[in-house]
Design an enzyme around this catalytic site. Structure first.
Site, PDB file in Angstrom:
ATOM      1  N   GLY A  14       0.833  -1.219   0.000  1.00  0.00           N
ATOM      2  CA  GLY A  14       0.000   0.000   0.000  1.00  0.00           C
ATOM      3  C   GLY A  14       0.857   1.254   0.000  1.00  0.00           C
ATOM      4  O   GLY A  14       2.081   1.218   0.165  1.00  0.00           O
ATOM      5  N   ASP A 229      -9.996  13.482  10.202  1.00  0.00           N
ATOM      6  CA  ASP A 229      -8.717  13.231   9.537  1.00  0.00           C
ATOM      7  C   ASP A 229      -7.574  14.013  10.188  1.00  0.00           C
ATOM      8  O   ASP A 229      -6.454  13.513  10.298  1.00  0.00           O
ATOM      9  CB  ASP A 229      -8.838  13.641   8.057  1.00  0.00           C
ATOM     10  CG  ASP A 229      -7.599  13.294   7.248  1.00  0.00           C
ATOM     11  OD1 ASP A 229      -7.189  12.125   7.292  1.00  0.00           O
ATOM     12  OD2 ASP A 229      -7.040  14.193   6.583  1.00  0.00           O
ATOM     13  N   HIS A 234      -4.184  14.772  15.082  1.00  0.00           N
ATOM     14  CA  HIS A 234      -2.969  15.594  14.971  1.00  0.00           C
ATOM     15  C   HIS A 234      -3.095  16.942  15.692  1.00  0.00           C
ATOM     16  O   HIS A 234      -2.233  17.328  16.469  1.00  0.00           O
ATOM     17  CB  HIS A 234      -2.643  15.886  13.508  1.00  0.00           C
ATOM     18  CG  HIS A 234      -2.537  14.653  12.643  1.00  0.00           C
ATOM     19  ND1 HIS A 234      -2.042  13.466  13.105  1.00  0.00           N
ATOM     20  CD2 HIS A 234      -2.853  14.446  11.337  1.00  0.00           C
ATOM     21  CE1 HIS A 234      -2.050  12.585  12.117  1.00  0.00           C
ATOM     22  NE2 HIS A 234      -2.548  13.151  11.045  1.00  0.00           N
TER      23      HIS A 234
HETATM   24  C1  BG6 Z   1      -2.667  12.543   7.436  1.00  0.00           C
HETATM   25  C2  BG6 Z   1      -3.991  12.868   6.833  1.00  0.00           C
HETATM   26  O1  BG6 Z   1      -2.805  11.915   8.676  1.00  0.00           O
HETATM   27  O2  BG6 Z   1      -1.914  13.731   7.589  1.00  0.00           O
HETATM   28  C3  BG6 Z   1      -3.832  13.590   5.515  1.00  0.00           C
HETATM   29  O3  BG6 Z   1      -4.731  11.678   6.652  1.00  0.00           O
HETATM   30  C4  BG6 Z   1      -2.958  14.794   5.678  1.00  0.00           C
HETATM   31  O4  BG6 Z   1      -5.090  13.952   4.965  1.00  0.00           O
HETATM   32  C5  BG6 Z   1      -1.660  14.403   6.376  1.00  0.00           C
HETATM   33  O5  BG6 Z   1      -2.672  15.319   4.410  1.00  0.00           O
HETATM   34  C6  BG6 Z   1      -0.834  15.622   6.688  1.00  0.00           C
HETATM   35  O6  BG6 Z   1       0.394  15.185   7.182  1.00  0.00           O
HETATM   36  P1  BG6 Z   1       1.731  15.958   6.862  1.00  0.00           P
HETATM   37  O7  BG6 Z   1       2.781  15.215   7.589  1.00  0.00           O
HETATM   38  O8  BG6 Z   1       1.912  15.925   5.389  1.00  0.00           O
HETATM   39  O9  BG6 Z   1       1.480  17.335   7.395  1.00  0.00           O
END
Ligand code: BG6
Length: 467
Positions: A14, A229, A234
């Site tokens: 994946g 998401d 985050h």
């Molecule tokens: C992921 C999300 O967890 O984090 C995505 O599923 C998002 O939608 C991504 O784009 C952002 O992560 P980074 O590290 O690119 O800021």
């Protein structure tokens, strides 16, 4: 601490494996952070053998590694990788996997579930047929289920079999250099530590803007949306590290308890306040993206105005926004201090998380020359602008995989944080829907819908833009 050197990746063909995990493991190998005797077993349904898989892996690593690609390093790294073809939803197939491990004397496992959460149970059941699997560690990715009930069930199943201490829930934001820096900046600098409260801070702004749309991930994203998401995992991690009390100790438990304190004190919205708490938006053209429902009401943007009802933060709004196709890539935490006089600019501290890693500080000075005018001075420290640093900054997955191998749990999400996140966000979404509030359209390139700006402007605030 138990070191587990052998990593088995379910979902090894994946996107996550190719783009993130293999490049991270390659760097770890080059940096000497992968134990000498590590084996990496890739499990997938596709028709590869180990040699063909290594060839494919080479292309991805070459494309995504942050180190200069060196064929000799890759060859040595590839020697650790094997491919095992198996349908991981076929229970009986795990007997063969067990024989493979025994035949090759592979034990002391880390199992990485790089698959959709609906497969977590079936893999856990299958692993019951693998000798010693019970003593392994398990890494799982968000989303941990589709809703709170599903997440609870999954969590129960995993914890029952492997034990709570063996589950490592990845939130890759916790591996980011500048997210880890928040607590260092807060607690080692009295110029900030002593004024880190609502008496001195007017507002806190967490902004995660992305220029990309949903690209090939429409199927996953349409069932999830920006709140699930990005926000409940985050951005809530950033919020809780920014706002927590000083941990009693900087141990996994100390940190975790301090973060949890913030979630407990988050004020939950009611039906009368939801319109002043949440704004959702969707970029124009989203419904035409592959695998997105043509009448989808999934949000690709979320703006929030939150409060933490405790002594430290009473009265300070925490603004959060995140969105796809917002014309820029910029992830940062801004702290806006109260002004001593209305006519001067505020002091502002920005912790820049991505793509620039750094710190911006704005403070007031006298304009040079024969005048008493006050103007803002802007100090911008960029940590990753110089290439050497960039190469040395461990990418989030490297850091987290290394931590898991070594049994270091501080920077992984704990279950109760996730449970708070699900509850809080679930309730907000429900209130929003119930109040009949729309998902406002915005044009690609805009910073979300105008209503998200109003969430701040009606309270005399605005998103801080460096200028
Ligand atoms: C992921 C999300 O967890 O984090 C995505 O599923 C998002 O939608 C991504 O784009 C952002 O992560 P980074 O590290 O690119 O800021």
């Amino acid at each position: 601490m138990t070191i587990n050197p052998n990593i088995t990746i379910f979902g090894g063909t994946g996107d996550l494996t190719f783009r993130k995990l293999l490049p991270a493991l390659y760097t770890m190998h080059v940096a000497g952070k992968l134990p000498e005797n590590s084996r990496i077993l890739i499990i997938g349904r596709r028709d590869y053998d180990s040699a063909a898989y290594r060839e494919t892996a080479r292309n991805w690593v070459e494309k995504f590694t942050r180190l200069p690609f060196r064929p000799a390093d890759f060859q040595a790294f590839a020697g650790k990788i094997d491919y095992y073809r198996m349908d991981f939803s076929d229970h009986e197939a795990y007997r063969g996997l067990n024989r493979y491990y025994t035949g090759n004397r592979i034990g002391s496992h880390i199992f990485y579930f790089a698959v959709a959460p609906r497969f977590f149970s079936v893999i856990t059941e299958g692993l019951k047929l693998v000798d010693g699997a019970k003593n392994g560690k398990v890494i799982i990715e968000k989303p941990f289920g589709e809703d709170l009930a599903a997440a609870k069930t999954l969590n129960g199943e995993l914890e029952d079999y492997f034990g709570p201490e063996q589950i490592y829930r990845i939130d890759h934001y916790l591996g980011k250099e500048m997210v880890r820096n928040i607590q260092a900046i807060r607690f080692t600098n009295p110029i900030f530590t002593d004024i880190w409260n609502s008496g001195h801070i007017e507002s806190v702004q967490i902004s995660a803007l992305e220029d990309m749309g949903v690209e090939t991930r429409g199927g996953y994203y349409d069932a999830s949306g920006a709140l699930k998401d990005m926000v409940q995992n985050h951005l809530f991690q950033i919020l809780s590290i920014m706002a927590m009390e000083q941990p009693e100790s900087f141990t996994p438990k100390g940190l975790h308890d301090a973060q949890l304190g913030v979630f407990r004190d988050l004020r939950s919205a009611g039906s009368e306040t939801i319109g002043d708490t949440l704004v959702l938006g969707q970029y124009e053209g989203y419904r035409k993206e592959p695998l997105v429902a043509p009448d989808s009401s999934t949000e690709t943007f979320a703006g929030l105005r939150l409060f933490i009802d405790n002594e430290r933060w009473r009265g300070t709004p925490f603004y959060i926004r995140t969105g796809k196709k917002t014309g820029t890539r910029q992830i940062e935490l801004s702290v806006i201090f109260r002004r001593p006089y209305p006519e001067v600019e505020p002091n502002v501290l920005i912790i820049k998380i991505q793509p620039t890693e750094g710190v911006y500080l704005q403070f007031n000075i006298k304009r040079p020359g024969d005048t008493d005018d006050i103007i803002p001075a802007k100090m911008d420290f960029c940590q990753n602008c110089n290439l050497v640093h960039q190469l040395n900054t461990p990418e989030a997955y490297e850091r987290l995989l290394t931590a898991c191998i070594q049994g270091e749990r501080s920077w992984f999400s704990q279950w109760d944080q996730i449970e708070y996140g699900w509850n809080f966000i679930g309730r907000l979404k429900e209130l929003y829907r119930h109040a009949g509030l729309p998902v406002y359209p915005y044009r690609p390139g805009e910073r979300g819908p105008a209503q998200a700006e109003e969430l701040l402007s009606r309270h005399g605030h605005s998103w801080f833009e460096e200028g």
